[in-house]
Motif scaffolding. Sequence first.
Motif, mmCIF file in Angstrom:
data_model
loop_
_atom_site.group_PDB
_atom_site.id
_atom_site.type_symbol
_atom_site.label_atom_id
_atom_site.label_comp_id
_atom_site.label_asym_id
_atom_site.label_seq_id
_atom_site.Cartn_x
_atom_site.Cartn_y
_atom_site.Cartn_z
ATOM 1 N N VAL A 99 -0.327 22.464 -4.809
ATOM 2 C CA VAL A 99 -0.489 22.357 -6.412
ATOM 3 C C VAL A 99 -1.360 23.117 -6.239
ATOM 4 O O VAL A 99 -1.421 23.564 -7.840
ATOM 5 N N ALA A 100 -2.619 22.262 -6.607
ATOM 6 C CA ALA A 100 -3.525 23.053 -7.249
ATOM 7 C C ALA A 100 -4.278 24.960 -7.002
ATOM 8 O O ALA A 100 -4.525 24.953 -7.669
ATOM 9 N N ARG A 101 -3.780 24.656 -5.254
ATOM 10 C CA ARG A 101 -3.401 26.115 -4.897
ATOM 11 C C ARG A 101 -2.519 26.597 -5.551
ATOM 12 O O ARG A 101 -2.140 27.723 -5.512
ATOM 13 N N THR A 102 -1.265 26.441 -5.349
ATOM 14 C CA THR A 102 -0.175 27.574 -6.109
ATOM 15 C C THR A 102 -0.360 27.815 -7.535
ATOM 16 O O THR A 102 -0.144 28.911 -7.388
ATOM 17 N N GLU A 144 1.009 -1.335 0.230
ATOM 18 C CA GLU A 144 -0.147 -0.151 -0.279
ATOM 19 C C GLU A 144 0.852 1.023 -0.117
ATOM 20 O O GLU A 144 2.128 1.258 0.883
ATOM 21 N N LYS A 145 0.385 1.833 -0.731
ATOM 22 C CA LYS A 145 0.798 3.451 -0.945
ATOM 23 C C LYS A 145 1.224 4.005 0.556
ATOM 24 O O LYS A 145 -0.083 4.493 0.432
ATOM 25 N N GLU A 146 1.824 5.391 1.211
ATOM 26 C CA GLU A 146 2.819 5.475 2.010
ATOM 27 C C GLU A 146 1.331 6.554 1.654
ATOM 28 O O GLU A 146 1.231 7.852 0.782
ATOM 29 N N GLN A 147 0.345 7.355 2.840
ATOM 30 C CA GLN A 147 -0.345 8.454 3.340
ATOM 31 C C GLN A 147 0.468 9.670 3.310
ATOM 32 O O GLN A 147 1.485 9.389 4.139
ATOM 33 N N THR A 148 -0.303 10.421 2.753
ATOM 34 C CA THR A 148 1.134 11.809 2.491
ATOM 35 C C THR A 148 0.422 12.463 3.254
ATOM 36 O O THR A 148 -1.207 13.114 2.862
ATOM 37 N N ARG A 149 1.442 12.811 4.113
ATOM 38 C CA ARG A 149 0.340 14.070 5.383
ATOM 39 C C ARG A 149 0.701 15.338 4.399
ATOM 40 O O ARG A 149 1.589 15.714 3.859
ATOM 41 N N GLU A 150 -0.406 16.330 4.356
ATOM 42 C CA GLU A 150 -0.126 17.991 4.495
ATOM 43 C C GLU A 150 1.400 18.353 4.760
ATOM 44 O O GLU A 150 2.557 19.869 4.071
ATOM 45 N N ALA A 151 1.460 18.204 5.820
ATOM 46 C CA ALA A 151 2.446 19.101 6.565
ATOM 47 C C ALA A 151 3.853 18.329 6.196
ATOM 48 O O ALA A 151 4.695 19.275 6.065
ATOM 49 N N ASP A 152 4.164 17.305 5.034
ATOM 50 C CA ASP A 152 5.378 17.120 4.561
ATOM 51 C C ASP A 152 5.359 17.268 3.025
ATOM 52 O O ASP A 152 6.650 17.137 2.504
ATOM 53 N N ILE A 153 4.966 18.302 3.053
ATOM 54 C CA ILE A 153 4.512 19.252 1.433
ATOM 55 C C ILE A 153 5.783 20.503 1.389
ATOM 56 O O ILE A 153 5.263 21.495 2.713
ATOM 57 N N PRO A 154 6.371 20.531 0.996
ATOM 58 C CA PRO A 154 6.931 22.231 0.619
ATOM 59 C C PRO A 154 6.171 23.106 0.673
ATOM 60 O O PRO A 154 5.297 22.815 -0.847
ATOM 61 N N HIS A 155 5.777 23.872 1.347
ATOM 62 C CA HIS A 155 4.450 24.637 1.164
ATOM 63 C C HIS A 155 5.103 26.149 0.317
ATOM 64 O O HIS A 155 4.565 27.332 0.528
ATOM 65 N N GLY A 156 6.635 26.396 0.120
ATOM 66 C CA GLY A 156 7.413 27.399 -0.509
ATOM 67 C C GLY A 156 6.712 28.172 -1.356
ATOM 68 O O GLY A 156 6.948 29.327 -1.284
ATOM 69 N N GLY A 157 6.401 27.336 -1.929
ATOM 70 C CA GLY A 157 5.770 27.878 -3.792
ATOM 71 C C GLY A 157 4.333 28.341 -3.033
ATOM 72 O O GLY A 157 3.919 29.418 -3.863
ATOM 73 N N LEU A 158 4.041 27.919 -2.509
ATOM 74 C CA LEU A 158 1.996 27.921 -2.567
ATOM 75 C C LEU A 158 2.191 29.651 -1.071
ATOM 76 O O LEU A 158 1.118 30.218 -1.781
ATOM 77 N N LYS A 159 3.175 29.501 -0.427
ATOM 78 C CA LYS A 159 3.571 30.463 0.103
ATOM 79 C C LYS A 159 3.637 32.193 -0.229
ATOM 80 O O LYS A 159 2.925 32.764 -1.003
ATOM 81 N N THR A 160 4.360 31.728 -1.187
ATOM 82 C CA THR A 160 5.154 33.174 -2.199
ATOM 83 C C THR A 160 3.294 33.220 -2.996
ATOM 84 O O THR A 160 3.559 34.463 -3.284
ATOM 85 N N ALA A 161 3.253 32.631 -3.814
ATOM 86 C CA ALA A 161 2.338 32.656 -4.495
ATOM 87 C C ALA A 161 0.875 33.610 -4.179
ATOM 88 O O ALA A 161 0.102 34.530 -4.999
ATOM 89 N N LYS A 162 0.390 32.713 -3.273
ATOM 90 C CA LYS A 162 -0.213 33.294 -1.384
ATOM 91 C C LYS A 162 -0.676 34.762 -1.796
ATOM 92 O O LYS A 162 -1.220 35.047 -1.889
#
Length: 90
Positions: free
Chosen positions: A59-62, A2-20
């Motif tokens: 990715v979608a939000r960014t 089974e594929k390990e579940q990705t948590r939102e905290a594990d995703i780099p948010h630098g691009g999203l923070k800059t875009a927002k």
Amino acid sequence: MEKEQTREADIPHGGLKTAKHNYQIHMATADSAEKLLCSLLEHAMEKTVAGLPPDIQVVARTNFYQSMVRDSIQRQYAAVEPQPETGLER
């Protein structure tokens, strides 16, 4: 396996923070019609991505925030850009 579940905290948010951040700065100077349009589209985007996996949501939000700023700037320049004269009367 089974594929390990990705948590939102594990995703780099630098691009999203800059875009927002850029989106929020741009919206601070936008007129009320532009703010309303962007607010409605942002709400629709949030409802759309709600059921997606966290990494896809980031990715979608960014992409959304980047495209909103780009499209808003293009609309503003199109509104002030003089139209070429064709010699034809309306």
